[in-house]
Design an enzyme around this catalytic site. Structure first.
Site, PDB file in Angstrom:
ATOM      1  N   GLY A  12       0.820  -1.218   0.000  1.00 20.62           N
ATOM      2  CA  GLY A  12       0.000   0.000   0.000  1.00 20.62           C
ATOM      3  C   GLY A  12       0.843   1.253   0.000  1.00 20.62           C
ATOM      4  O   GLY A  12       0.519   2.230   0.680  1.00 20.62           O
ATOM      5  N   ALA A  13       1.923   1.243  -0.789  1.00 15.93           N
ATOM      6  CA  ALA A  13       2.892   2.346  -0.757  1.00 15.93           C
ATOM      7  C   ALA A  13       2.595   3.443  -1.773  1.00 15.93           C
ATOM      8  O   ALA A  13       3.414   4.337  -1.967  1.00 15.93           O
ATOM      9  CB  ALA A  13       4.304   1.807  -0.975  1.00 15.93           C
ATOM     10  N   VAL A  64      -3.507  -8.067  -2.308  1.00 10.05           N
ATOM     11  CA  VAL A  64      -3.065  -8.800  -1.128  1.00 10.05           C
ATOM     12  C   VAL A  64      -4.185  -9.601  -0.473  1.00 10.05           C
ATOM     13  O   VAL A  64      -3.957 -10.262   0.546  1.00 10.05           O
ATOM     14  CB  VAL A  64      -2.397  -7.868  -0.087  1.00 10.05           C
ATOM     15  CG1 VAL A  64      -1.121  -7.281  -0.634  1.00 10.05           C
ATOM     16  CG2 VAL A  64      -3.360  -6.797   0.383  1.00 10.05           C
ATOM     17  N   ASN A  90       0.875  -2.793   5.298  1.00  8.94           N
ATOM     18  CA  ASN A  90       0.150  -1.535   5.446  1.00  8.94           C
ATOM     19  C   ASN A  90      -1.126  -1.488   4.605  1.00  8.94           C
ATOM     20  O   ASN A  90      -2.084  -0.819   4.986  1.00  8.94           O
ATOM     21  CB  ASN A  90       1.066  -0.368   5.055  1.00  8.94           C
ATOM     22  CG  ASN A  90       0.314   0.929   4.908  1.00  8.94           C
ATOM     23  OD1 ASN A  90      -0.106   1.543   5.883  1.00  8.94           O
ATOM     24  ND2 ASN A  90       0.116   1.368   3.659  1.00  8.94           N
ATOM     25  N   SER A 142      -3.970   0.386  14.203  1.00 10.63           N
ATOM     26  CA  SER A 142      -4.671   1.634  14.496  1.00 10.63           C
ATOM     27  C   SER A 142      -5.022   1.683  15.975  1.00 10.63           C
ATOM     28  O   SER A 142      -5.117   0.643  16.637  1.00 10.63           O
ATOM     29  CB  SER A 142      -5.961   1.707  13.658  1.00 10.63           C
ATOM     30  OG  SER A 142      -6.811   2.740  14.106  1.00 10.63           O
ATOM     31  N   TYR A 155     -13.994  -2.402  10.554  1.00  5.41           N
ATOM     32  CA  TYR A 155     -12.617  -1.900  10.485  1.00  5.41           C
ATOM     33  C   TYR A 155     -11.920  -2.089  11.824  1.00  5.41           C
ATOM     34  O   TYR A 155     -10.781  -2.557  11.889  1.00  5.41           O
ATOM     35  CB  TYR A 155     -12.639  -0.420  10.106  1.00  5.41           C
ATOM     36  CG  TYR A 155     -11.270   0.222  10.004  1.00  5.41           C
ATOM     37  CD1 TYR A 155     -10.463   0.021   8.890  1.00  5.41           C
ATOM     38  CD2 TYR A 155     -10.788   1.038  11.019  1.00  5.41           C
ATOM     39  CE1 TYR A 155      -9.213   0.611   8.790  1.00  5.41           C
ATOM     40  CE2 TYR A 155      -9.539   1.636  10.938  1.00  5.41           C
ATOM     41  CZ  TYR A 155      -8.758   1.417   9.819  1.00  5.41           C
ATOM     42  OH  TYR A 155      -7.518   2.003   9.738  1.00  5.41           O
ATOM     43  N   THR A 158     -10.886  -5.643  12.366  1.00  8.38           N
ATOM     44  CA  THR A 158      -9.673  -6.043  11.640  1.00  8.38           C
ATOM     45  C   THR A 158      -8.425  -5.555  12.367  1.00  8.38           C
ATOM     46  O   THR A 158      -7.408  -6.257  12.403  1.00  8.38           O
ATOM     47  CB  THR A 158      -9.672  -5.518  10.190  1.00  8.38           C
ATOM     48  OG1 THR A 158      -9.562  -4.093  10.161  1.00  8.38           O
ATOM     49  CG2 THR A 158     -10.921  -5.957   9.435  1.00  8.38           C
ATOM     50  N   LYS A 159      -8.499  -4.375  12.949  1.00 11.00           N
ATOM     51  CA  LYS A 159      -7.324  -3.838  13.639  1.00 11.00           C
ATOM     52  C   LYS A 159      -7.053  -4.599  14.932  1.00 11.00           C
ATOM     53  O   LYS A 159      -5.897  -4.806  15.324  1.00 11.00           O
ATOM     54  CB  LYS A 159      -7.504  -2.345  13.906  1.00 11.00           C
ATOM     55  CG  LYS A 159      -7.592  -1.507  12.626  1.00 11.00           C
ATOM     56  CD  LYS A 159      -6.400  -1.756  11.718  1.00 11.00           C
ATOM     57  CE  LYS A 159      -6.455  -0.951  10.436  1.00 11.00           C
ATOM     58  NZ  LYS A 159      -5.286  -1.170   9.558  1.00 11.00           N
ATOM     59  N   ILE A 196     -10.530  17.563  -0.733  1.00 14.66           N
ATOM     60  CA  ILE A 196     -11.978  17.734  -0.804  1.00 14.66           C
ATOM     61  C   ILE A 196     -12.347  19.209  -0.865  1.00 14.66           C
ATOM     62  O   ILE A 196     -13.271  19.621  -1.576  1.00 14.66           O
ATOM     63  CB  ILE A 196     -12.647  17.061   0.415  1.00 14.66           C
ATOM     64  CG1 ILE A 196     -12.518  15.536   0.310  1.00 14.66           C
ATOM     65  CG2 ILE A 196     -14.117  17.454   0.509  1.00 14.66           C
ATOM     66  CD1 ILE A 196     -12.943  14.796   1.553  1.00 14.66           C
TER      67      ILE A 196
END
Length: 258
Positions: A12-13, A64, A90, A142, A155, A158-159, A196
């Site tokens: 995820g770079a 991944v 990441n 996180s 989410y 998962t962390k 944004i």
């Protein structure tokens, strides 16, 4: 804290924290495999910045969430750059859905990328690390692994899973000289808010109001930036951290204390 000459795979770079880590590792002399899945433009930007700074990197692509693509990616890195010394897991999916907006498809998508992807990337790089008797594995998690919020329950799940994956892996891999550690960032500004507001005539006013809120919510008066995470990752990747394993390091400027 030298990592010069090391081969690092950063997933995820192409954006955000992963991009920041790839840039910092390259600045410190590592040869960096810049991974992306869909953000090719971001990966090319990461490579451009590393090239301009005189660093050493190349780009690899893989989903991944798929084991066959992970295995192919690791083989490509080994062929192009050499045996992997450092893995930074990441790449992740962050949908920001509430409990009832999630369905089986979104649940599976997040679990397959954020948890299964981390696990299978570890499996793919460990054999070569075992042969060398050394290796550094860093899992980007996180603060949501530590405390509940009204953010996104899947989410957060998962962390939390990443934390236990890191702990269990640290125990199993320690006899081989391989360390596994987690970084748990708080809020990190990756420029999304500014993008944004880019065409908003009231953008400057809104940004100033946001900064004032941060002063009240974050003891250090700001949120994190990718370089904050990258500097900690560089220490964990270095020889100076050889006795650090199974640790989950909160990196949030003290915001969780409030």
């Amino acid at each position: 804290m030298s990592i010069a000459g090391k081969v690092a795979l950063v997933t995820g770079a192409g954006t955000g924290i992963g991009q920041g880590i790839a840039l910092e590792f390259a600045r410190r002399g590592a040869r960096v495999a810049v991974h992306y899945n869909r953000s090719e433009a971001g990966a090319l930007e990461t490579k451009r910045r590393i090239d301009e700074a005189g660093g050493d990197c190349f780009i690899v692509q893989a989903d991944v969430a798929r084991q066959d693509e992970i295995i192919a990616m690791v083989r490509e890195v080994e062929q192009r750059g050499g045996s992997i010394d450092i893995l930074v897991n990441n790449a992740a999916v962050q949908l920001n859905y509430d409990l009832f907006k999630h369905d089986e498809e979104t649940f599976s998508r997040m679990m397959n990328t954020n948890v299964k992807g981390y696990w299978q990337c570890i499996q793919a790089v460990v054999p070569a690390m075992k042969q060398k008797g050394a290796g550094r594995i860093i899992l980007i998690s996180s603060v949501h692994a530590k405390r509940p919020t009204d953010f996104d329950p899947v989410y957060a799940m998962t962390k939390g899973a990443i934390r236990m994956l890191g702990r269990e892996s640290a125990i199993e891999l320690a006899p081989y000289g391989i360390t596994v550690n987690m970084i748990e960032p708080g809020a990190v500004d990756v420029g999304k808010y500014e993008r944004i507001l880019a065409d908003d005539p009231d953008a400057q006013k809104k940004l100033e109001e946001r900064r004032k809120r941060q002063l009240a919510k974050f003891p250090m008066g700001r949120v994190g930036v990718p370089l904050d995470v990258a500097k900690l990752a560089a220490f964990i990747a270095s020889d100076e951290s050889e006795y650090l394993t199974g640790s989950a390091i909160r990196l949030d400027g003290g915001s969780m204390l409030l």
